[in-house]
Design a protein around this motif. Structure first.
Motif, PDB file in Angstrom:
ATOM      1  N   LEU A   1       0.830  -1.190   0.000  1.00 21.79           N
ATOM      2  CA  LEU A   1       0.000   0.000   0.000  1.00 21.79           C
ATOM      3  C   LEU A   1       0.869   1.247   0.000  1.00 21.79           C
ATOM      4  O   LEU A   1       1.813   1.348   0.778  1.00 21.79           O
ATOM      5  N   GLU A   2       0.505   2.187  -0.838  1.00 21.03           N
ATOM      6  CA  GLU A   2       1.252   3.433  -0.903  1.00 21.03           C
ATOM      7  C   GLU A   2       0.294   4.606  -0.905  1.00 21.03           C
ATOM      8  O   GLU A   2      -0.534   4.735  -1.809  1.00 21.03           O
TER       9      GLU A   2
ATOM     10  N   ASP B   1      -4.941  -6.316   7.911  1.00 25.66           N
ATOM     11  CA  ASP B   1      -3.777  -7.186   7.749  1.00 25.66           C
ATOM     12  C   ASP B   1      -2.565  -6.484   7.159  1.00 25.66           C
ATOM     13  O   ASP B   1      -1.431  -6.925   7.368  1.00 25.66           O
ATOM     14  N   TYR B   2      -2.782  -5.440   6.399  1.00 30.63           N
ATOM     15  CA  TYR B   2      -1.680  -4.752   5.728  1.00 30.63           C
ATOM     16  C   TYR B   2      -1.817  -3.249   5.943  1.00 30.63           C
ATOM     17  O   TYR B   2      -2.931  -2.716   5.962  1.00 30.63           O
ATOM     18  N   TRP B   3      -0.660  -2.605   6.055  1.00 29.35           N
ATOM     19  CA  TRP B   3      -0.642  -1.168   6.339  1.00 29.35           C
ATOM     20  C   TRP B   3       0.347  -0.459   5.415  1.00 29.35           C
ATOM     21  O   TRP B   3       1.417  -0.992   5.085  1.00 29.35           O
ATOM     22  N   GLY B   4      -0.015   0.749   5.041  1.00 31.50           N
ATOM     23  CA  GLY B   4       0.910   1.605   4.323  1.00 31.50           C
ATOM     24  C   GLY B   4       1.787   2.381   5.288  1.00 31.50           C
ATOM     25  O   GLY B   4       1.599   2.313   6.508  1.00 31.50           O
ATOM     26  N   GLN B   5       2.730   3.122   4.741  1.00 30.26           N
ATOM     27  CA  GLN B   5       3.665   3.895   5.565  1.00 30.26           C
ATOM     28  C   GLN B   5       3.053   5.195   6.069  1.00 30.26           C
ATOM     29  O   GLN B   5       3.525   5.749   7.064  1.00 30.26           O
ATOM     30  N   GLY B   6       2.047   5.660   5.387  1.00 33.94           N
ATOM     31  CA  GLY B   6       1.379   6.879   5.829  1.00 33.94           C
ATOM     32  C   GLY B   6       1.784   8.107   5.043  1.00 33.94           C
ATOM     33  O   GLY B   6       2.868   8.159   4.451  1.00 33.94           O
ATOM     34  N   THR B   7       0.904   9.083   5.068  1.00 31.35           N
ATOM     35  CA  THR B   7       1.174  10.376   4.458  1.00 31.35           C
ATOM     36  C   THR B   7       0.796  11.458   5.468  1.00 31.35           C
ATOM     37  O   THR B   7      -0.239  11.360   6.127  1.00 31.35           O
TER      38      THR B   7
END
Length: 124
Positions: free
Chosen positions: A4-5, A112-118
């Protein structure tokens, strides 16, 4: 594999709008629930919004008061968070998350899955 981005964060003034995007590079996006969460400085991460795989069901945290809207485009493997009438207290790192289930949920532990964040910064 789900990756995820997020994009679309930035510095804005109170009252402005922003649209965040989160793109999934995997092949299972259309079968996944997607969510947005945020973490303000010095605070725990909190739920913002979620959308079912079909896009039919959405949930929001009550404090959004209709200012935020979550949407998805399964053809583009992308989920969006439209944020209007931004307030200083909306300042946070916003992260998207994916759940290996088509059913929407507010619970962080069920993703279950995460992005790095903005990062979103709202100035007064």
């Amino acid at each position: 594999q789900v990756q995820l981005e997020e994009s679309g964060g930035g510095l804005v003034q109170a009252g402005d709008s922003l649209r965040l995007s989160c793109t999934d590079s995997g092949r299972t996006f259309s079968s996944q629930t997607m969510g947005w969460f945020r973490q303000a400085p010095g605070k725990e991460r909190e739920f913002v919004a979620t959308i079912s795989a079909s896009g039919i069901t959405t949930y929001y945290t009550d404090s959004m008061n209709g200012r935020f809207t979550i949407a998805r485009n399964n053809a583009k493997n992308t989920v969006y968070l439209q944020m209007n009438s931004l307030k200083v207290e909306d300042t946070a790192v916003y992260s998207c998350a994916a759940r290996r289930s088509p059913w929407a949920t507010r619970r962080q532990s069920e993703f279950d899955y995460w992005g790095q964040g903005t990062r979103v910064t709202v100035s007064s």
